[in-house]
Design an enzyme around this catalytic site. Structure first.
Site, PDB file in Angstrom:
ATOM      1  N   ARG A   1      -2.514   1.558  -6.732  1.00 60.62           N
ATOM      2  CA  ARG A   1      -1.599   1.219  -5.415  1.00 60.62           C
ATOM      3  C   ARG A   1      -0.364   0.772  -6.123  1.00 60.62           C
ATOM      4  NH1 ARG A   1      -5.937  -1.079  -1.260  1.00 60.62           N
ATOM      5  NH2 ARG A   1      -6.808   0.905  -0.790  1.00 60.62           N
TER       6      ARG A   1
ATOM      7  N   HIS B   1       0.829  -1.207  -0.022  1.00 59.44           N
ATOM      8  CA  HIS B   1      -0.036  -0.007  -0.013  1.00 59.44           C
ATOM      9  C   HIS B   1       1.015   1.170   0.073  1.00 59.44           C
ATOM     10  CE1 HIS B   1      -3.002   3.081   1.143  1.00 59.44           C
ATOM     11  NE2 HIS B   1      -3.898   1.850   0.782  1.00 59.44           N
TER      12      HIS B   1
END
Lengths: 639, 253
Positions: free
Chosen positions: A331, A267
C-alpha cells in the site's frame, strides 16, 4: 533513556508462543468467575475477546458508543483476511506469512508477535467458518482464496466485498450468545471518557451515557481497550465518522506509552475527494488491484477523457517501475507513486486529483460476469458515489488515510505499560511495523481477541485472586468523575463562534499536508507550531450548543477532537524524530535516488514509545530495540 | 442546488415532536444526503439552533447505523441504497424533502431522527448464532459447503440491521430482518444442529417487539441490500417444522 521490556519469551521463533502458553500462569475454571474484566469497544478485537473471556468464565462488561456492538468500524473492511492455510498449494506456510508481514512492515515490527499472528491465523479461519461466516467457496464446496498486495501467494479468505462485515457478525453473534446467557453485560451508547488507575494499576473506567449524559464509574480487575485506530485525526479518512482516539489517548495520559504514532497508512485505492463539504473518503477494496490496472496519461496535463487516450499514450507506471509485483505492490508504495503522478501533473478527473484503475483488460479476458461476481458490490458502490459506470469507464482512485499502525505500546502479552490495562486490535501498535499489508487487520484483531489475550490475561489476573476490584466510591473514581464533568461543562460554557467540525477540518488539513504521505523537517516543524495555536483557538472559540443531559452529538464530537489535537502534535514530533523513511512514514530527506524509502537501521531499528509527562511537558521518548533473529534486514524491493 | 426540508424535530423520547421547515441552499449535487444534513447543521449551529440529531457512522452503506424516512420512503427514492449512499443528484433544485425517523413501536424515538433499535439485538441474542466456543472448531475445509448454499447464506447475511424493513412495513413487522438472520445460519451445514431451536427462539423474541407479517413486501423494496422475502418463506417453513417437531401441535395434523 530507559528501554522497554517487551517480555518476548526465549527460544526459537517457532516455539516461543507454545512455550509461553505453558509457562504463564492460568486461572482455574472455578476461580475465573471471581474476576471481572471491562472491554471497551465491540469491533473484531473487542467482541471476540469479550465472547471468549466470557466463555472461559470471567465476568465481562463491554462498552460501546454505538447503538449495537454490530456497528463497529471493522464492519467496513472489504477485501479479506489472510491465513497460512496453503489450501492453494502455492507454497504458503506460517513462516512465509510471518516473513511477508515483517517485510511488508518494513522491518519495524516485533518478530515474535508477528510469528504468533501467523501461527494463529489458521485457527481464526477455522473458528469463523464454524461460526457460519459465509466465506467464498469453490464449486467443490471448499474455501476459495484470492491474492492481495505484498504477497506472491493466494492466502486471502473473503466473503464477497464484505469480509469485515461477515467476520464482525461472527464475533458479534458469539458475543450475543454470551449476552443472551447473561454472562456478558453489554452497555451500548456509552463512551469511555477516562481510564482510572490506582496504585499504578488499571482500576476501571469512567463512561458517559450518550443518551442522558450520566457519568458513571466502573471497576474491574483488568481493562481491555479495543477501540481501533486514529486516522480521523486527518478529518477526511476512510474511517467511520465516530472513530476516535479518546480511549487510547486517555490511557496514554494515565501512563500507557504511545508507540510509533507517526506510522499511519494511506490506502491507495479510495475515491478522490470531490469538494470541501465532503465528510469522509470511501475506500475501494485493494482486492481490485488483482484485476484492475493502474495508469495515467503519459503526457503531463493531458485532460482528454480516458477513452480518447490510446494505449500507447498510457503509462501503467506500477507495472513499469515494479515489474515483479506490478499493481500488487504494498500500500505505501502504491500510494506514494500515485501522489508522485498527481504532483507531476499526470492526475486525472475533474479536479486532476486521481489516477485510473482500469478493468477493461480484465473484462476482455474474463468476461463482465466474472468481474461482476468478484467485485459487483464494489462497482455498484463506486457508481452510486460518482455516477460513473466502472464497467465502461476506468475508476478514478486516489490514496486516503486509512489505518494506523501506531498505537498503544503493548508487551508480548498485549499489556500496556499500565499493569492490568490491555490494548488489542488496531488500538495497539504491535504487529504491522511501519506498514500493514492488506487483509492483515482483520487477522490481527481476531488473533488478539480470540487467541492471544484470553490466554495472556490470566497471567496477570492470577496475582489478584480473592482481591476485590477498587470500589467505585473510592476517591480515584469520584475524582475522575468530577474531572470528566468539569471538562464537559467547560466545552459547553465556551460558547465560541465556530463549530467542532470546522476545527476538526482545519486540523485535518494541517495533518494531511505536513504529516500525510510525505513529511519533511520543515513541514513538521511548521505543523508543531500551528497545531497548538489552532488548539488554543479551539479551546476559546468552539461552539457547542445544547446540554449535557441529552443526546448531544456535538458534545460527543468536541471531546474527541480535543484529544485529536494532542495526538496530532505527538504524531508530528514522532515523525520529526524518526530521521528515516520506512513503510508509511516517508521523510523527503531520506530517500534513494529513485525516490524509494531509505531506512536508517543503525539508528532507528526501534519502537519509539512516548511517555506522558503531564499537559505542559512534552512526552519523553522511550525505546524498545527491535531484534531480528530470523528475518534479515534488507532493502524492501518489489521490483 | 436549493431544497426545502421539512424535518421531524423531537427533543426526547417522551416529548412531543413536529415538523420544522429549513432551507438548504447551495448544496453541491454530488454531496451525499447526509452531507446535505451536515451543511444544514453547520448553518443551524451558526444561528445558535441545536443541530438535527441523526444516527450515522460509516457513510458507506455497511454499518447500518443511518436511516431515515425520506418523503415517506425508508432510505429514500433510490433502490438498494442506504441513506448515506443516497446523493443529492437524485433530487431536483427546488424540491421539498420531508425527513422523518423510522416510525415503529419497536423503535422508540431517541431524539429528532435517531431511534432505538435495540430490539434487533434481543432477537439475535435469543438464538442468532452458532454455538462454537473459541478454540473448538475443526479445520475449516472439513465442512464443505456447496457453493449455492454459501451464496444463498451470504445473500441473507448481507443484512446490515438498519431497520428499514420495519419502518417500511405497515404492520411494523420485523420478518425480513429476522428471516435474514435465521436463513444466514440455517442454510449452512454448520447451522444445522441448532436449526429448529434457533428459529423458534428468534421468532418468539421477534413477536415480543414487532407486528405480524401480512405479506405486503414493502420490506424487500426498502431494504438497502435488496434482501429477498424468499427468506421469510424459509423462516416460516422452518418455524412450522420446528413447532411440529416439538410435538405441541402434532395433534392438529
Amino acid at each position: 533513556m530507559t528501554t522497554l521490556d517487551s517480555k518476548v519469551p526465549a527460544g526459537s521463533i517457532e516455539d516461543k508462543w507454545n512455550n509461553h502458553k505453558f509457562s504463564i500462569r492460568l486461572v482455574n475454571p472455578a476461580n475465573k468467575r471471581k474476576y471481572s474484566v471491562i472491554v471497551i469497544g465491540s469491533g473484531l478485537a473487542g467482541a471476540s475477546a469479550a465472547a471468549t473471556l466470557s466463555e472461559l468464565g470471567y465476568h465481562v462488561k463491554v462498552f460501546t458508543y454505538h447503538d449495537s456492538p454490530r456497528r463497529a468500524h471493522s464492519i467496513s473492511a472489504q477485501g479479506g483476511i489472510n491465513a497460512a492455510k496453503n489450501y492453494h498449494n502455492d507454497g504458503d506456510s506460517i513462516y512465509r506469512l510471518f516473513y511477508d508481514t515483517v517485510k511488508g512492515g518494513d522491518y519495524r515490527s516485533r518478530e515474535a508477535n508477528v510469528y504468533r499472528l501467523a501461527e494463529v491465523s489458521n485457527n481464526i479461519i477455522d473458528q469463523a467458518t464454524a461460526q457460519g461466516v459465509p466465506f467464498a467457496r469453490e464449486y467443490g464446496g471448499l474455501l476459495d482464496n484470492r491474492s492481495f498486495g505484498g504477497a506472491q501467494v493466494s492466502r486471502t479468505f473473503y466473503a464477497r466485498g464484505q469480509t469485515g462485515q461477515q467476520l464482525l457478525l461472527g464475533a458479534y453473534q458469539a458475543l450475543a450468545k454470551e449476552i443472551g446467557k447473561g454472562s456478558v453485560e453489554m452497555v451500548n451508547r456509552s463512551e469511555l471518557l477516562e481510564v482510572v488507575t490506582h496504585d499504578g494499576r488499571a482500576a476501571g473506567v469512567i463512561v458517559r451515557d450518550l443518551l442522558n449524559g450520566d457519568v458513571t464509574a466502573h471497576s474491574a480487575h483488568a481493562v481491555v481497550l479495543a477501540t481501533g485506530g486514529y486516522s480521523n485525526v486527518f478529518f477526511l479518512s476512510t474511517n467511520a465518522m465516530a472513530c476516535n482516539t479518546t480511549a487510547i489517548w486517555r490511557a496514554h495520559r494515565k501512563g500507557a506509552h504511545f508507540a510509533n504514532p507517526c506510522y499511519t497508512q494511506i490506502h491507495p485505492t479510495c475515491i478522490p475527494q470531490s469538494d470541501e463539504s465532503q465528510s469522509k473518503l470511501t475506500l475501494m477494496s485493494e482486492s481490485l488491484r488483482n484485476d484492475g490496472r493502474i495508469w495515467v496519461p503519459k503526457a503531463p496535463g493531458d485532460h482528454r477523457p480516458a477513452s480518447d487516450i490510446p494505449e500507447s499514450e498510457r503509462d501503467y507506471y506500477l507495472e513499469r517501475i515494479y515489474p515483479a509485483f506490478g499493481n500488487l505492490v504494498p500500500r505505501d508504495v502504491a500510494s506514494r507513486n500515485a501522489k508522485t503522478q498527481v504532483d507531476t501533473d499526470h492526475g486525472i478527473g475533474p479536479l486532476r486529483n486521481g489516477v485510473y484503475l482500469d478493468f477493461k483488460h480484465a473484462i476482455d479476458r474474463l468476461g463482465e460476469d466474472t468481474i461482476r461476481e468478484r467485485y459487483g458490490n464494489l462497482f455498484e458502490m463506486y457508481e452510486r458515489i460518482t455516477d460513473d459506470n466502472p464497467y465502461a469507464t476506468p475508476m478514478r482512485i486516489y490514496p486516503a488515510p486509512h489505518y494506523t499502525m501506531g498505537g498503544t505500546w503493548v508487551d508480548y502479552n498485549l499489556m500496556t505499560s499500565v499493569p492490568g490495562l490491555y490494548a488489542i486490535g488496531e488500538a495497539n501498535f504491535s504487529d504491522h511495523g511501519a506498514n500493514r499489508l492488506g487483509a492483515s487487520a482483520l487477522m490481527q484483531g481476531l488473533a488478539d481477541g480470540y487467541f492471544v489475550l484470553p490466554y495472556t490475561i490470566g497471567d496477570y489476573l492470577a496475582d489478584y485472586l480473592n482481591v476485590d476490584p477498587v470500589p467505585t466510591d473510592h476517591d480515584v473514581f469520584t475524582k475522575a468523575i468530577a474531572e470528566v464533568q468539569d471538562r464537559t461543562a467547560r466545552f459547553l460554557a465556551t460558547k465560541g463562534r465556530r463549530s467542532v467540525d470546522w476545527f476538526h477540518r482545519e486540523l485535518g488539513k494541517i495533518m494531511l499536508e505536513e504529516c500525510g504521505m510525505e513529511r519533511s523537517r520543515e513541514g513538521l516543524e511548521k505543523a508543531i507550531r500551528e497545531i497548538p495555536q489552532l488548539k488554543e483557538e479551539f479551546e476559546s472559540d468552539v461552539k457547542v450548543l445544547g446540554a449535557n443531559e441529552s443526546f448531544n452529538q456535538s458534545l460527543e464530537k468536541v471531546g474527541r477532537v480535543a484529544d485529536f489535537f494532542e495526538l496530532a502534535e505527538l504524531m508530528c514530533r514522532d515523525a520529526l524524530d524518526r530521521e528515516e523513511s520506512c513503510g508509511g512514514h516517508f521523510r523527503v530527506e531520506h530517500q534513494t535516488e529513485e525516490g524509494e524509502a531509505l531506512r536508517n537501521d543503525e539508528d532507528f531499528t526501534h519502537v519509539s514509545a512516548w511517555e506522558w509527562n503531564g499537559p505542559d511537558e512534552p512526552q519523553t521518548k522511550r525505546k524498545e530495540e527491535l531484534v531480528f533473529e530470523n528475518v534479515k534486514l534488507a532493502t524492501r524491493s518489489y521490483k | 442546488m436549493d431544497v426545502i426540508l421539512s424535518v421531524w424535530r423531537q427533543t426526547g423520547p417522551n416529548t412531543e415532536g413536529g415538523f420544522v421547515r429549513y432551507e438548504a441552499n447551495n448544496i453541491p449535487d454530488h454531496a451525499s444526503f447526509l452531507e446535505m444534513l451536515d451543511i444544514v447543521n453547520e448553518d443551524l449551529n451558526d444561528r445558535d439552533e441545536e443541530p438535527i440529531a441523526f444516527d450515522h457512522d460509516c457513510r458507506e452503506g455497511i454499518c447500518g447505523m443511518c436511516g431515515v424516512m425520506i418523503n415517506g420512503q425508508a432510505h429514500g427514492p433510490q433502490l438498494g441504497t442506504a441513506t448515506c449512499q443516497l446523493h443529492m443528484r437524485k433530487f431536483k433544485d427546488g424540491d421539498t424533502i420531508r425527513i422523518e425517523p423510522w416510525r415503529a413501536d419497536g423503535f422508540p424515538v431517541i431524539r429528532d431522527l435517531a431511534v432505538d433499535r435495540s430490539a434487533f439485538d434481543r432477537i439475535v441474542e435469543a438464538g442468532g448464532f452458532i454455538t462454537v466456543p473459541t478454540g473448538s472448531a475443526p479445520d475449516a475445509n472439513l465442512i464443505p459447503v456447496p457453493k449455492p448454499a454459501a451464496e444463498a447464506s451470504m445473500d441473507a447475511a448481507a443484512c446490515i440491521g438498519c431497520g428499514a424493513c420495519v419502518a417500511a412495513c405497515p404492520n411494523s413487522a420485523a420478518q425480513l430482518f429476522t428471516s435474514a438472520k435465521v436463513a444466514h445460519l440455517n442454510l449452512l451445514p454448520q447451522g444445522q444442529a441448532e436449526r429448529y431451536t434457533r428459529v423458534v427462539a428468534m421468532v418468539d423474541e421477534m413477536e415480543q417487539w414487532f407486528g405480524a407479517c401480512s405479506n405486503h413486501g414493502e420490506c424487500e423494496i426498502a431494504c438497502p441490500k435488496s434482501i429477498s422475502i424468499d427468506f421469510i418463506a424459509l423462516m416460516n417453513r422452518d418455524y412450522i417444522r420446528a413447532k411440529f417437531r416439538q410435538g405441541r401441535l402434532a395433534g392438529q395434523r
